[in-house]
Design an enzyme around this catalytic site. Structure first.
Site, short mmCIF file in Angstrom:
data_model
loop_
_atom_site.label_atom_id
_atom_site.label_comp_id
_atom_site.label_asym_id
_atom_site.label_seq_id
_atom_site.Cartn_x
_atom_site.Cartn_y
_atom_site.Cartn_z
N ASN A 24 0.82 -1.22 0.00
CA ASN A 24 0.00 0.00 0.00
C ASN A 24 0.85 1.27 0.00
OD1 ASN A 24 -2.18 -1.65 -0.06
ND2 ASN A 24 -2.88 -1.25 2.03
N ARG A 93 -8.17 -0.70 -8.13
CA ARG A 93 -8.79 0.57 -7.71
C ARG A 93 -7.79 1.67 -7.41
NH1 ARG A 93 -13.80 1.24 -5.80
NH2 ARG A 93 -13.18 2.90 -4.39
N ARG A 122 -18.21 0.64 -2.98
CA ARG A 122 -16.88 1.23 -2.74
C ARG A 122 -16.77 2.51 -3.55
NH1 ARG A 122 -11.90 -2.80 -2.95
NH2 ARG A 122 -10.85 -1.07 -1.96
N ASP A 125 -16.64 9.05 -3.73
CA ASP A 125 -17.24 10.38 -3.51
C ASP A 125 -16.32 11.33 -2.72
OD1 ASP A 125 -17.74 8.52 -1.50
OD2 ASP A 125 -19.48 9.57 -0.73
N ASP A 305 -7.53 -5.71 6.70
CA ASP A 305 -6.76 -6.63 5.84
C ASP A 305 -6.29 -7.88 6.59
OD1 ASP A 305 -7.09 -4.97 3.71
OD2 ASP A 305 -5.09 -4.10 3.77
N VAL A 327 -15.22 -1.79 8.46
CA VAL A 327 -14.63 -0.93 7.42
C VAL A 327 -15.32 -1.14 6.08
CG1 VAL A 327 -12.49 -0.33 6.21
CG2 VAL A 327 -12.43 -0.87 8.64
C1 UD1 Z 1 -7.05 0.88 1.46
C2 UD1 Z 1 -6.07 -0.24 1.30
C3 UD1 Z 1 -6.72 -1.57 1.66
C4 UD1 Z 1 -7.39 -1.51 3.03
C5 UD1 Z 1 -8.27 -0.29 3.15
C6 UD1 Z 1 -8.81 -0.08 4.55
C7 UD1 Z 1 -4.59 0.50 -0.48
C8 UD1 Z 1 -4.14 0.33 -1.88
N1 UD1 Z 1 -5.59 -0.28 -0.07
O1 UD1 Z 1 -8.10 0.70 0.52
O2 UD1 Z 1 -5.70 -2.56 1.66
O3 UD1 Z 1 -8.18 -2.65 3.20
O4 UD1 Z 1 -7.55 0.89 2.79
O5 UD1 Z 1 -7.78 -0.03 5.48
O6 UD1 Z 1 -4.02 1.26 0.28
N2 UD1 Z 1 -15.22 5.22 1.20
C9 UD1 Z 1 -16.28 6.01 0.81
N3 UD1 Z 1 -16.07 6.99 -0.11
C10 UD1 Z 1 -14.84 7.23 -0.64
C11 UD1 Z 1 -13.75 6.43 -0.24
C12 UD1 Z 1 -13.97 5.43 0.70
O7 UD1 Z 1 -17.40 5.82 1.27
O8 UD1 Z 1 -14.71 8.15 -1.49
C13 UD1 Z 1 -15.44 4.10 2.17
C14 UD1 Z 1 -15.26 2.74 1.53
O9 UD1 Z 1 -16.41 2.33 0.87
C15 UD1 Z 1 -14.92 1.85 2.73
C16 UD1 Z 1 -14.18 2.82 3.65
O10 UD1 Z 1 -14.46 4.13 3.17
O11 UD1 Z 1 -16.09 1.43 3.36
C17 UD1 Z 1 -12.70 2.60 3.71
O12 UD1 Z 1 -12.16 2.56 2.42
P1 UD1 Z 1 -10.72 3.14 2.08
O13 UD1 Z 1 -9.98 3.40 3.35
O14 UD1 Z 1 -10.87 4.26 1.12
O15 UD1 Z 1 -10.08 1.91 1.34
P2 UD1 Z 1 -9.05 1.93 0.14
O16 UD1 Z 1 -8.23 3.18 0.18
O17 UD1 Z 1 -9.75 1.59 -1.11
#
Ligand code: UD1
Length: 425
Positions: A24, A93, A122, A125, A305, A327
């Protein structure tokens, strides 16, 4: 080429193993290298599928990439294209996060929305709202996000939930915006600190002014830099749980145990002995494994994770465990594969109820996502008999030579090509 892992369970793991660089951290730092009009040299980059995908993305944008034995060199003196290809964002992603840096460099960017029908669960926004607040005009058309901003400015951003990806993406972009940006209720995973260290080495001014609150003082440009990526705490955690489930004795080298506090705590709760050193951690597994409850949470909580691999361990605990995922709304699909190996699991809402069974039995199973892969490998290491794991591209996205490292600890894992049954050694 369809490949499978054939794992003969029941081998005790013992010895020392070294972790690779963090997936990450590497991904977000590679994205950030787009802001540097010149060379970035990165050491300790893990050799994994997701890194290759991100390097392909950089190449697609016209950036020069060279992979050497000891380091990866990125030369983003020129960004030739402001449009990212669908194939690469669909595959991963995290590659969506080139949007902000390309916008900052080129004044416009066009990047596909990730994840097709997954968008509902996911979303991106926070990312888009943050870029808009920095002055970008955002249009969504034909499955692409098109952002235009001749000039980005500092702003104040608040997240409903501390998103790792949005924190990295927006802080990176804000590093070169005019003025100060604040991000509140930001994520604070160790990999984000690593990204900020990298950016600050290149001349950015980013700091946490409180936990979950970041201040970014925009600078005009960033300078060439070299950086060594932090170790992968998820890979380390995977070996720790593998040691626990095999009643092993494994020392994981190259990782500061402070990154693994929740996993260490839970391993002690289930009866393991865990010794912490300056840059290593030793796990001695003991049976019976005691049941425990887990609730995933943003850092410093129990990492989502590690939820899947840890649940694999709990399937053979002496009693009932409850695992609650806060999460993501659905990260339990792998449980049906564990059930094929004899696990007794039931999902109610966001909680998995895991009733420990005396033993798992080897079975053919399919890996549907990266950490599901870790969970199935861990289960197979302890299962009676032989398991055949397919869907390896998902595992290879995030682990560097997992079977090689486990075999060096005494596991019996072979990678075979499906068609010919030829051994790949
Ligand atoms: C990153 C990690 C992943 C880890 C996750 C949570 C990387 C490449 N991946 O994923 O390994 O499992 O963090 O620790 O670093 N959300 C929204 N709107 C947004 C963005 C996120 O609602 O615009 C929500 C998502 O749906 C989810 C939560 O926030 O429920 C956490 O997601 P996020 O921390 O953004 O995960 P990633 O960055 O995709």
């Amino acid at each position: 080429m369809m490949e499978k892992l054939v794992i003969e369970g029941g081998k005790r793991l013992a010895g020392n193993v070294k972790v690779s660089g963090s997936k990450n951290a590497a991904l977000s730092i590679l994205v950030a290298s787009l802001l540097i009009k010149g060379k970035t040299i990165l050491y300790n980059v893990p050799r994994i599928g997701d890194v290759w995908t991100m390097l392909d993305m950089l190449r697609e944008l016209g950036v020069k990439v060279s992979v050497e034995k000891e380091f990866v060199e990125i030369d983003a003196s020129v960004i030739e294209k402001y449009e990212a290809p669908y194939e690469l964002v669909k595959k991963m992603r995290a590659s969506f996060n080139v949007l902000g840096p390309v916008l900052a460099r080129c004044g416009r960017a066009r990047v596909p929305l990730p994840g097709g029908c997954d968008i509902g669960t996911r979303p991106v926004d926070y990312h888009l709202k943050g870029l808009q607040a920095m002055g970008a005009e955002i249009k969504m058309e034909h499955g692409y996000v098109e952002a235009i901003a001749p000039h980005l400015k500092g702003t104040e951003i608040y997240f409903d939930f501390p998103s790792v990806g949005a924190t990295c993406h927006l802080a990176t972009t804000a590093a070169v915006a005019e003025g100060i940006t604040y991000i509140r209720n930001a994520a604070e995973e160790p990999e984000i600190h690593d990204l900020f260290n990298f950016l600050n080495n290149a001349g950015a001014q980013i700091r946490y002014i409180d936990s979950r609150e970041i201040e970014i003082k925009g600078v005009e440009s960033l300078k060439e830099t070299s950086y060594s990526i932090m170790p992968d705490r998820m890979e380390a955690g995977t070996f720790m749980i593998a040691a626990a489930i095999t009643e092993g004795d494994v020392t994981i080298e190259g990782i500061d145990p402070q990154y693994l506090k929740p996993v260490i705590d839970k391993l002690r709760e289930v009866g393991c002995e865990v010794l912490e050193f300056e840059n290593a951690v030793r796990v001695i597994g003991r049976k019976p494994i005691k049941p425990t409850n887990i609730v995933t949470f943003p850092h410093p909580g129990f990492p989502t994770d590690m939820q899947q691999p840890f649940t694999a361990l709990l399937t053979i605990a002496d009693g009932i465990s409850m695992v609650t995922e806060t999460v993501y709304d659905s990260r339990f699909k792998y449980l049906s594969e564990l059930a094929r190996m004899g696990a007794d699991v039931k999902v109610e809402g966001r909680t998995a109820i895991v009733k420990g069974v005396p033993e798992l039995t080897g079975a053919p199973v399919t890996i549907t996502d990266l950490r599901a892969g870790a969970a199935l490998v861990i289960a197979a290491l302890a299962a009676k008999g032989i398991s055949e794991l397919s869907g390896l591209e998902n595992l290879d996205r995030g682990y560097e030579d997992l079977e090689g490292k486990l075999n060096s600890l005494g596991a019996s894992i072979k990678r075979i090509r499906e068609e010919s049954k030829e051994w790949v050694l």
